[in-house]
Design a protein around this motif. Structure first.
Motif, mmCIF file in Angstrom:
data_model
loop_
_atom_site.group_PDB
_atom_site.id
_atom_site.type_symbol
_atom_site.label_atom_id
_atom_site.label_comp_id
_atom_site.label_asym_id
_atom_site.label_seq_id
_atom_site.Cartn_x
_atom_site.Cartn_y
_atom_site.Cartn_z
ATOM 1 N N ALA A 24 59.662 51.392 15.924
ATOM 2 C CA ALA A 24 61.111 51.565 15.739
ATOM 3 C C ALA A 24 61.794 50.283 15.280
ATOM 4 C CB ALA A 24 61.767 52.063 17.031
ATOM 5 N N GLY A 25 61.192 49.642 14.284
ATOM 6 C CA GLY A 25 61.842 48.457 13.713
ATOM 7 C C GLY A 25 61.584 47.196 14.499
ATOM 8 N N LEU A 26 61.010 47.291 15.663
ATOM 9 C CA LEU A 26 60.675 46.100 16.437
ATOM 10 C C LEU A 26 59.162 45.938 16.415
ATOM 11 C CD1 LEU A 26 62.855 45.965 19.683
ATOM 12 C CD2 LEU A 26 62.873 44.406 17.743
ATOM 13 N N CYS A 27 58.722 44.679 16.292
ATOM 14 C CA CYS A 27 57.271 44.487 16.314
ATOM 15 C C CYS A 27 56.926 43.380 17.286
ATOM 16 C CB CYS A 27 56.749 44.182 14.908
ATOM 17 S SG CYS A 27 57.396 42.648 14.244
ATOM 18 N N ARG A 28 55.658 43.357 17.670
ATOM 19 C CA ARG A 28 55.169 42.288 18.554
ATOM 20 C C ARG A 28 54.184 41.455 17.766
ATOM 21 N NH1 ARG A 28 55.381 43.067 23.971
ATOM 22 N NH2 ARG A 28 53.143 42.863 24.336
ATOM 23 N N VAL A 29 54.378 40.142 17.815
ATOM 24 C CA VAL A 29 53.572 39.234 17.003
ATOM 25 C C VAL A 29 52.838 38.274 17.932
ATOM 26 C CG1 VAL A 29 53.650 37.445 15.220
ATOM 27 C CG2 VAL A 29 55.248 39.375 15.111
ATOM 28 N N ARG A 30 51.493 38.206 17.716
ATOM 29 C CA ARG A 30 50.723 37.263 18.529
ATOM 30 C C ARG A 30 50.581 35.941 17.767
ATOM 31 N NH1 ARG A 30 47.384 38.691 22.445
ATOM 32 N NH2 ARG A 30 46.836 40.686 21.477
ATOM 33 N N THR A 31 50.970 34.848 18.434
ATOM 34 C CA THR A 31 50.868 33.531 17.817
ATOM 35 C C THR A 31 49.477 32.968 18.085
ATOM 36 O OG1 THR A 31 51.665 32.423 19.780
ATOM 37 C CG2 THR A 31 53.330 33.138 18.198
ATOM 38 N N PRO A 32 49.078 31.913 17.333
ATOM 39 C CA PRO A 32 47.719 31.363 17.497
ATOM 40 C C PRO A 32 47.431 30.906 18.930
ATOM 41 C CG PRO A 32 48.746 30.460 15.531
ATOM 42 C CD PRO A 32 49.785 31.266 16.202
ATOM 43 N N ASP A 33 48.453 30.505 19.670
ATOM 44 C CA ASP A 33 48.169 30.056 21.048
ATOM 45 C C ASP A 33 48.160 31.218 22.037
ATOM 46 O OD1 ASP A 33 50.863 30.622 21.182
ATOM 47 O OD2 ASP A 33 51.327 28.928 22.498
ATOM 48 N N GLY A 34 48.265 32.455 21.536
ATOM 49 C CA GLY A 34 48.101 33.617 22.394
ATOM 50 C C GLY A 34 49.378 34.207 22.931
ATOM 51 N N SER A 35 50.523 33.539 22.718
ATOM 52 C CA SER A 35 51.786 34.112 23.181
ATOM 53 C C SER A 35 52.158 35.291 22.298
ATOM 54 C CB SER A 35 52.896 33.086 23.125
ATOM 55 O OG SER A 35 52.461 31.850 23.636
ATOM 56 N N VAL A 36 53.056 36.126 22.783
ATOM 57 C CA VAL A 36 53.502 37.287 22.009
ATOM 58 C C VAL A 36 55.021 37.223 21.882
ATOM 59 C CG1 VAL A 36 53.686 39.790 21.958
ATOM 60 C CG2 VAL A 36 51.560 38.701 22.700
ATOM 61 N N ILE A 37 55.517 37.379 20.627
ATOM 62 C CA ILE A 37 56.953 37.352 20.378
ATOM 63 C C ILE A 37 57.391 38.744 19.954
ATOM 64 C CG2 ILE A 37 58.794 36.236 19.067
ATOM 65 C CD1 ILE A 37 56.837 34.007 18.372
ATOM 66 N N SER A 38 58.503 39.209 20.476
ATOM 67 C CA SER A 38 59.113 40.453 19.999
ATOM 68 C C SER A 38 60.129 40.087 18.939
ATOM 69 C CB SER A 38 59.840 41.176 21.132
ATOM 70 O OG SER A 38 58.902 41.565 22.082
ATOM 71 N N ALA A 39 60.059 40.752 17.783
ATOM 72 C CA ALA A 39 60.950 40.401 16.681
ATOM 73 C C ALA A 39 61.304 41.639 15.885
ATOM 74 C CB ALA A 39 60.276 39.375 15.779
ATOM 75 N N VAL A 40 62.422 41.537 15.152
ATOM 76 C CA VAL A 40 62.793 42.607 14.221
ATOM 77 C C VAL A 40 61.797 42.558 13.065
ATOM 78 C CG1 VAL A 40 64.573 43.435 12.638
ATOM 79 C CG2 VAL A 40 65.218 42.411 14.831
ATOM 80 N N ALA A 41 61.269 43.717 12.672
ATOM 81 C CA ALA A 41 60.287 43.753 11.589
ATOM 82 C C ALA A 41 61.009 43.711 10.264
ATOM 83 C CB ALA A 41 59.436 45.008 11.686
ATOM 84 N N GLY A 42 60.636 42.751 9.406
ATOM 85 C CA GLY A 42 61.202 42.682 8.055
ATOM 86 C C GLY A 42 60.567 43.730 7.170
ATOM 87 N N GLU A 43 60.956 43.675 5.894
ATOM 88 C CA GLU A 43 60.442 44.656 4.946
ATOM 89 C C GLU A 43 58.924 44.542 4.812
ATOM 90 O OE1 GLU A 43 62.081 45.813 0.706
ATOM 91 O OE2 GLU A 43 63.454 44.410 1.724
ATOM 92 N N HIS A 44 58.269 45.663 4.634
ATOM 93 C CA HIS A 44 56.821 45.745 4.379
ATOM 94 C C HIS A 44 55.975 45.268 5.560
ATOM 95 C CE1 HIS A 44 58.158 46.549 0.397
ATOM 96 N NE2 HIS A 44 58.549 45.301 0.186
#
Lengths: 361, 418
Positions: free
Chosen positions: A252-272
């Motif tokens: 629903a337009g929000l995504c979870r991104v795993r960074t190289p150090d293993g943390s996870v960020i919730s962010a608005v998903a951009g195009e594509h």
């Protein structure tokens, strides 16, 4: 109102026949709009302006103004006012003669000329300067005269090529507001070229960001700042922290991104952005806030404080966080209660809607 | 000095005068140093420029020392009113002087008298010979040589050469003379040539200047617009004539322009002229203007080019954006902005053309010789230094007048050369 007052269709421009300075530009400008073309030098913004003014011809594609194609109309017949970076006031003419020049070229009668010249000078608050020479004026005054000269023949469109580039900061900010007010009062179209992003945000109805001959994004200042379409725009307009990562989940337009150090960020998903994809998360320094230990927020991290810089109205912190060494945090000076100690662990956080995941190109 | 005053207000008169003295000494030393640095140049200029030109110009007013050679005659002539018939006193005075004068000095005086009354030279020499053996009363022996000695005619000529300073040469250079009453009057039309020469000099110079401007302006604009190699090649082509001898270039025009020359042959071959009636392109005004234009063209192009180089193309764009068509943006914006170069080029070419000598002498006819030719003629061929100097003075004054007019109209500080 005409939504396609100015229209570029598939315009390409090459000077040497091998490299394109402008590649495939499609751009519509509505009547009465203040459009700024923003970009670093060599991005194609000035070439675009020169094609509109008639000083350069597009290699491909067409340009129309008010519904009529103008690519083959010579510059002197386009009836477009232009303000140049170094003013280009004719040094051998007085201020009055400079402003009268476009009227003389149009065969306006003498009595009308003097009337319109003095009202144009009034408009830029330079009344009484008719008999001075341009060399006797300061940079700001010369710029006002150049404005009066570009406006006196009441063109439908005024082009400005970095007109404030030669002025000092204070005068520049003052003139920005004045040009904006003139635009509002006269209701004309303005196409403005600058490499100064704060100038673009301050003055424009819409801003087109150029890079590498391509129009990266065209949007209102607010949208440009809040919703940059790609990494270039995110980095060029305002400041952004950039954290690389991989999409692990999208919903629903929000995504979870795993960074190289293993943390996870919730962010608005951009195009594509989809799963899986390599992305960068961009977050503006002023959207990051101090978090108290134990706060439960979506994006909440702890990092080592590397540097503190005091700016008067705000304080900048540099943190070692999420595997990135230079994460910038901008805090209002009033929000700081206790002094920071270097090397201490600081807890910060931001809302998911304040950061965006953008596709890595 | 301002500092010294404020300092004095704080610290009283004593210290002030010391400080002022110190500052004055420092300033004086700096001035002396500067003077010492330019002294060699000043000396050079004085020795090679001011002195020779000054002495030459002074010759235009120098009347020789006839009064020293003929002291008794000088005294007797000053008592004479110039109208009465000459009496025995005059004859005796001149005869007495001539008996004592050296032959060479008399020869010089005779030549000078000839300027005032053509044909007087040989007559005066004959008289000098005759008088040496004559006895008083002298009048009959004078009249025997030439009966006009009994009229005021020759005595007036003698009166003219007596003062040590004269305006005779300057007046002659302007086709003027002193009449019997000592008033300035025009010379008879048959001997009036100098004004015509002066007018001719100005006409030729003006035509050459106009030709140079018409040819040079577009070329300067082309060079100013060209970039890289093209611009360099064009500049070299403009400068090339500078590296060839003036004489060679002028002679080359003779080869090209003569009646069986390259130009006429080509035109005849193209059928544009009748081979039996070639165009007269040389030994007339046409040849002079063509050759001088070619030689002086760089002096027009370079100042115009240097001004054009400094005009950014944005001004032409500004003019176009304001609605000026190419022609009116040229005449209203570009041309006025290049005026400092145009006027510098015109002034330079005109002044150089005024003094041209070799080219008109080689490719011009007898009616195309300019003032320099006559200066050289008087100096080298007839050794009349007075007339050579007088014509030089006229040329110099003409240039100065031009310079002043230019300064009034354009302002010398706007002059841009190279």
């Amino acid at each position: 109102m005409n939504e396609r007052f100015i229209s570029f269709e598939a315009v390409r421009k090459s000077y040497d026949g091998a490299n394109y300075v402008v590649r495939g530009l499609d751009l519509d400008v509505a009547e009465g709009e203040f459009l700024t073309l923003l970009g670093p030098s060599g991005s194609g913004k000035t070439t675009t302006l020169m094609m509109l003014a008639g000083f350069e011809e597009p290699t491909h594609g067409s340009i129309s103004l008010g519904g009529a194609r103008i690519d083959s109309v010579p510059a002197y017949d386009r009836n477009i006012g232009m303000v140049f970076q170094n003013y280009a006031l004719f040094p051998h003419m007085t201020v009055g003669e400079n402003v009268a020049f476009p009227l003389k070229m149009r065969g306006v009668s003498k009595s009308q000329i003097s009337e319109r010249v003095s009202s144009a000078l009034d408009m830029v608050r330079m009344a009484g300067f008719e008999s001075r020479r341009p060399s006797q004026l300061s940079g700001g005054q010369q710029q006002r005269i150049a404005l009066a000269r570009a406006l006196v023949f009441e063109p439908r469109l005024v082009l400005m090529d970095e007109p404030l580039g030669a002025l000092d900061k204070q005068l520049r900010e003052h003139m920005q507001i004045e040009i904006k007010h003139l635009h509002e009062r006269l209701g004309i179209n303005v196409v403005y070229v600058t490499h100064d992003q704060s100038e673009a945000l301050t003055m424009s109805d819409r801003v087109g960001v150029f890079s590498d001959g391509v129009l990266q994004q065209i949007a209102t200042p607010h949208e440009l700042y809040e919703k940059p379409a790609n990494i270039f725009v995110a980095g060029f307009v305002g400041e952004n922290n950039v954290v690389p990562g991989e999409v692990v989940d999208i919903d629903a337009g929000l995504c979870r991104v795993r960074t190289p150090d293993g943390s996870v960020i919730s962010a608005v998903a951009g195009e594509h952005v989809r799963k899986p994809a390599r992305v960068v998360v961009v977050v503006r320094p002023e959207r990051i806030v101090l978090a108290r230990e134990g706060d439960e927020a979506a994006n909440r991290f702890a990092g080592k404080l590397e540097e503190v810089i005091y700016h008067g109205d705000h304080v900048r912190l540099r943190l070692n966080l999420l595997g990135s060494e230079g994460l910038q945090v901008k805090l209002a000076a009033s929000a700081i209660t206790a002094p920071f100690s270097l090397g201490a662990t600081i807890h910060v956080g931001w809302r998911p809607q304040d950061c965006r995941a953008l596709i890595q190109s | 000095m301002k500092y010294a005053v404020t300092f004095a207000e704080k610290h009283g008169g004593e210290e002030q005068s010391t400080l002022a003295r110190q500052m004055a000494r420092t300033k004086r030393r700096a001035k002396l140093q500067a003077l010492a640095l330019i002294a060699p140049l000043m000396l050079f200029l004085v020795v090679v420029l001011v002195l020779p030109i000054g002495t030459l110009l002074a010759r235009g007013f120098d009347n020789g020392d006839a009064a020293a050679l003929l002291p008794r005659t000088a005294e007797a002539l000053s008592a004479w009113n110039g109208q009465d018939a000459p009496h025995e006193e005059l004859f005796a005075a001149l005869a007495g002087d001539l008996k004592e004068a050296a032959r060479e000095d008399v020869a010089v005086l005779a030549k000078q008298l000839n300027y005032h009354d053509a044909g007087m030279r040989s007559m005066f020499l004959k008289l000098a010979r005759k008088v040496r053996t004559a006895e008083a009363p002298y009048a009959p022996s004078f009249i025997e040589v030439n009966e006009d000695w009994s009229s005021p005619r020759y005595w007036r000529a003698l009166q003219q050469v007596m003062p040590s300073v004269t305006d005779f040469y300057i007046l002659s250079a302007l086709d003027l003379m002193r009449d019997e009453n000592g008033d300035i009057a025009s010379v008879p039309p048959s001997t009036a040539v100098n004004l015509e020469v002066l007018a001719r000099t100005f006409t030729v110079s003006a035509s050459v200047t106009v030709m140079c401007l018409l040819l040079g302006y577009p070329l300067a604009a082309l060079i100013a617009r060209s970039r890289g190699t093209a611009a360099n090649v064009l500049i070299v082509l403009v400068l090339l004539p500078f590296w060839t001898s003036l004489l060679v270039r002028t002679s080359a025009w003779v080869v090209l322009l003569q009646s069986r020359g390259v130009v006429n042959n080509v035109l005849a071959w193209l059928g544009m002229i009748d081979p039996e009636a070639p165009l007269d392109l040389i030994y007339n005004r046409v040849g002079v203007v063509i050759a001088m234009t070619h030689i002086l063209l760089p002096f027009m192009i370079l100042p115009i080019y240097s001004v054009m180089k400094g005009i950014p193309p944005v001004y032409m764009r500004a003019a176009a954006s304001l609605g000026a068509r190419p022609l009116s943006s040229f005449f209203r914006v570009y041309l006025p902005m290049t005026m400092p170069g145009v006027s510098a080029g015109c002034l330079l070419v005109f002044i150089l053309a005024l003094g041209y000598y070799i080219t008109p002498a080689l490719v011009g006819g007898p009616r195309d010789q300019m003032i320099s030719y006559f200066i050289a003629y008087y100096a080298n061929q007839v050794t009349n230094w007075g007339m050579a100097a007088a014509l030089s003075i006229i040329l110099l004054v003409a240039v100065l007048v031009l310079y002043v007019i230019y300064n009034r109209l354009v302002g010398i500080q706007r002059l841009r050369i190279g």
